[in-house]
Write a protein that holds these residues in place. Structure first.
Motif, mmCIF file in Angstrom:
data_model
loop_
_atom_site.group_PDB
_atom_site.id
_atom_site.type_symbol
_atom_site.label_atom_id
_atom_site.label_comp_id
_atom_site.label_asym_id
_atom_site.label_seq_id
_atom_site.Cartn_x
_atom_site.Cartn_y
_atom_site.Cartn_z
ATOM 1 N N TRP A 62 32.114 -5.948 25.231
ATOM 2 C CA TRP A 62 33.410 -5.423 25.678
ATOM 3 C C TRP A 62 34.535 -5.925 24.764
ATOM 4 O O TRP A 62 35.553 -5.256 24.610
ATOM 5 C CB TRP A 62 33.675 -5.792 27.132
ATOM 6 C CG TRP A 62 32.754 -5.054 28.056
ATOM 7 C CD1 TRP A 62 31.633 -5.529 28.655
ATOM 8 C CD2 TRP A 62 32.855 -3.680 28.433
ATOM 9 N NE1 TRP A 62 31.036 -4.546 29.402
ATOM 10 C CE2 TRP A 62 31.765 -3.398 29.277
ATOM 11 C CE3 TRP A 62 33.754 -2.656 28.134
ATOM 12 C CZ2 TRP A 62 31.559 -2.141 29.836
ATOM 13 C CZ3 TRP A 62 33.540 -1.403 28.695
ATOM 14 C CH2 TRP A 62 32.461 -1.157 29.533
ATOM 15 N N GLU A 63 34.352 -7.073 24.166
ATOM 16 C CA GLU A 63 35.329 -7.572 23.190
ATOM 17 C C GLU A 63 35.443 -6.608 22.011
ATOM 18 O O GLU A 63 36.534 -6.356 21.517
ATOM 19 C CB GLU A 63 34.941 -8.970 22.692
ATOM 20 C CG GLU A 63 35.317 -10.072 23.628
ATOM 21 C CD GLU A 63 36.831 -10.264 23.714
ATOM 22 O OE1 GLU A 63 37.509 -10.353 22.670
ATOM 23 O OE2 GLU A 63 37.340 -10.331 24.834
ATOM 24 N N TYR A 64 34.332 -6.082 21.544
ATOM 25 C CA TYR A 64 34.359 -5.108 20.448
ATOM 26 C C TYR A 64 35.029 -3.811 20.880
ATOM 27 O O TYR A 64 35.688 -3.142 20.095
ATOM 28 C CB TYR A 64 32.940 -4.792 19.983
ATOM 29 C CG TYR A 64 32.234 -5.915 19.275
ATOM 30 C CD1 TYR A 64 32.862 -6.656 18.273
ATOM 31 C CD2 TYR A 64 30.929 -6.238 19.599
ATOM 32 C CE1 TYR A 64 32.203 -7.674 17.613
ATOM 33 C CE2 TYR A 64 30.255 -7.262 18.944
ATOM 34 C CZ TYR A 64 30.905 -7.974 17.950
ATOM 35 O OH TYR A 64 30.244 -8.978 17.295
ATOM 36 N N ILE A 65 34.843 -3.461 22.135
ATOM 37 C CA ILE A 65 35.367 -2.188 22.637
ATOM 38 C C ILE A 65 36.881 -2.259 22.836
ATOM 39 O O ILE A 65 37.597 -1.318 22.495
ATOM 40 C CB ILE A 65 34.639 -1.810 23.952
ATOM 41 C CG1 ILE A 65 33.148 -1.568 23.662
ATOM 42 C CG2 ILE A 65 35.282 -0.598 24.613
ATOM 43 C CD1 ILE A 65 32.252 -1.617 24.886
ATOM 44 N N TYR A 116 33.298 6.971 27.054
ATOM 45 C CA TYR A 116 32.001 6.442 26.661
ATOM 46 C C TYR A 116 31.688 6.758 25.196
ATOM 47 O O TYR A 116 31.077 5.949 24.500
ATOM 48 C CB TYR A 116 30.876 6.925 27.580
ATOM 49 C CG TYR A 116 29.712 5.978 27.452
ATOM 50 C CD1 TYR A 116 29.643 4.830 28.230
ATOM 51 C CD2 TYR A 116 28.733 6.166 26.494
ATOM 52 C CE1 TYR A 116 28.628 3.911 28.071
ATOM 53 C CE2 TYR A 116 27.719 5.258 26.322
ATOM 54 C CZ TYR A 116 27.663 4.128 27.111
ATOM 55 O OH TYR A 116 26.667 3.212 26.932
ATOM 56 N N HIS A 117 32.121 7.906 24.699
ATOM 57 C CA HIS A 117 31.920 8.206 23.266
ATOM 58 C C HIS A 117 32.685 7.199 22.402
ATOM 59 O O HIS A 117 32.244 6.837 21.318
ATOM 60 C CB HIS A 117 32.344 9.627 22.935
ATOM 61 C CG HIS A 117 31.359 10.644 23.402
ATOM 62 N ND1 HIS A 117 30.039 10.647 23.017
ATOM 63 C CD2 HIS A 117 31.502 11.700 24.245
ATOM 64 C CE1 HIS A 117 29.408 11.647 23.585
ATOM 65 N NE2 HIS A 117 30.272 12.301 24.343
ATOM 66 N N ARG A 118 33.804 6.724 22.874
ATOM 67 C CA ARG A 118 34.550 5.689 22.160
ATOM 68 C C ARG A 118 33.705 4.411 22.083
ATOM 69 O O ARG A 118 33.650 3.754 21.058
ATOM 70 C CB ARG A 118 35.876 5.408 22.858
ATOM 71 C CG ARG A 118 36.713 4.363 22.167
ATOM 72 C CD ARG A 118 38.011 4.189 22.900
ATOM 73 N NE ARG A 118 38.810 5.393 22.796
ATOM 74 C CZ ARG A 118 39.959 5.465 22.146
ATOM 75 N NH1 ARG A 118 40.463 4.409 21.587
ATOM 76 N NH2 ARG A 118 40.611 6.592 22.090
ATOM 77 N N ILE A 119 33.038 4.073 23.175
ATOM 78 C CA ILE A 119 32.157 2.902 23.185
ATOM 79 C C ILE A 119 31.047 3.081 22.153
ATOM 80 O O ILE A 119 30.759 2.175 21.357
ATOM 81 C CB ILE A 119 31.567 2.667 24.589
ATOM 82 C CG1 ILE A 119 32.675 2.255 25.559
ATOM 83 C CG2 ILE A 119 30.442 1.629 24.552
ATOM 84 C CD1 ILE A 119 32.245 2.221 27.014
ATOM 85 N N GLU A 120 30.421 4.249 22.133
ATOM 86 C CA GLU A 120 29.351 4.521 21.167
ATOM 87 C C GLU A 120 29.854 4.352 19.739
ATOM 88 O O GLU A 120 29.170 3.767 18.891
ATOM 89 C CB GLU A 120 28.810 5.937 21.361
ATOM 90 C CG GLU A 120 28.094 6.155 22.660
ATOM 91 C CD GLU A 120 27.821 7.613 22.950
ATOM 92 O OE1 GLU A 120 27.078 7.864 23.907
ATOM 93 O OE2 GLU A 120 28.350 8.508 22.254
ATOM 94 N N SER A 121 31.039 4.860 19.474
ATOM 95 C CA SER A 121 31.620 4.760 18.134
ATOM 96 C C SER A 121 31.861 3.307 17.727
ATOM 97 O O SER A 121 31.549 2.902 16.606
ATOM 98 C CB SER A 121 32.937 5.550 18.093
ATOM 99 O OG SER A 121 33.550 5.400 16.847
ATOM 100 N N HIS A 122 32.404 2.518 18.638
ATOM 101 C CA HIS A 122 32.632 1.100 18.335
ATOM 102 C C HIS A 122 31.324 0.377 18.049
ATOM 103 O O HIS A 122 31.232 -0.411 17.105
ATOM 104 C CB HIS A 122 33.361 0.402 19.486
ATOM 105 C CG HIS A 122 34.806 0.738 19.571
ATOM 106 N ND1 HIS A 122 35.705 0.445 18.583
ATOM 107 C CD2 HIS A 122 35.518 1.338 20.555
ATOM 108 C CE1 HIS A 122 36.909 0.862 18.937
ATOM 109 N NE2 HIS A 122 36.821 1.405 20.125
ATOM 110 N N MET A 123 30.314 0.628 18.840
ATOM 111 C CA MET A 123 29.060 -0.099 18.661
ATOM 112 C C MET A 123 28.342 0.344 17.382
ATOM 113 O O MET A 123 27.721 -0.476 16.710
ATOM 114 C CB MET A 123 28.161 0.063 19.889
ATOM 115 C CG MET A 123 28.773 -0.515 21.163
ATOM 116 S SD MET A 123 29.599 -2.122 20.960
ATOM 117 C CE MET A 123 28.245 -3.134 20.436
#
Length: 189
Positions: A176-179, A25-32
């Protein structure tokens, strides 16, 4: 020279499932944060609670918690902070609190990209995502909250249209495409 970067969920077998899920989830936060350029209302930053500001973009709105919101209406929260979090003291524990809160998260799930900003009232926070002492004891500290949170991440076709806010304008409606395919889009590289 152009360098290709790859993103994949990182699983380490020497760590429990909760720790691996947290890292994911931290990876998701970083991408966004990269896609939107900053994170004005970050629940990880004590300043966001003391000097509340209006959200600057969709990621701010989505990730906002009760304590960082100007009107105490939360978005969906983030990895360590559930929507009912009121300060950085709620790191890892907000999801266990019994406080009530208002959230736009159902609006994100049901209506994005055509948000109505209709808030849902939740009288007891931990009843929203549930709790399971077995999961907690096995290291899945706030897994029930994250299982509630992940389906809220936008996954609609097309691009967001916002002529009044260039930060939001033309962003993918499927985050999700960005992730997972972040090399494919200039805003996520």
């Amino acid at each position: 020279m152009y360098t290709i970067q790859y993103s994949k969920p990182t699983i380490t077998y020497d760590r429990d499932i909760g720790t691996n899920f947290d890292a994911y989830y931290h990876r998701i936060e970083s991408h966004m944060r990269r896609v939107f350029g900053n994170w004005t209302a970050s629940p990880y930053d004590q300043n966001s609670y003391e000097n509340k500001k209006a959200p600057k973009h969709l990621w701010d709105e989505f990730s906002m918690v009760k304590g960082t919101s100007l009107n105490d209406v939360a978005g969906c929260g983030v990895s360590h902070y559930s929507p009912n979090s009121e300060s950085t003291q709620d790191n890892y524990v907000g999801f266990q609190k019994n406080n009530s809160f208002y959230s736009f998260c159902e609006d994100w799930r049901e209506n994005y990209p055509n948000l109505t900003y209709t808030a849902t009232f939740y009288p007891v926070a931990k009843d929203v995502w549930g709790s399971d002492p077995i999961s907690f004891e096995n290291g899945y500290r706030h897994g029930f909250f994250k299982n509630w949170l992940l389906p809220s991440i936008p996954n609609r076709p097309g691009r967001f249209s916002d002529d009044t806010n260039q930060i939001n304008n033309n962003k993918l409606n499927n985050w999700w495409e960005y992730i997972y395919n972040y090399n494919k889009y200039p805003e996520s590289r």
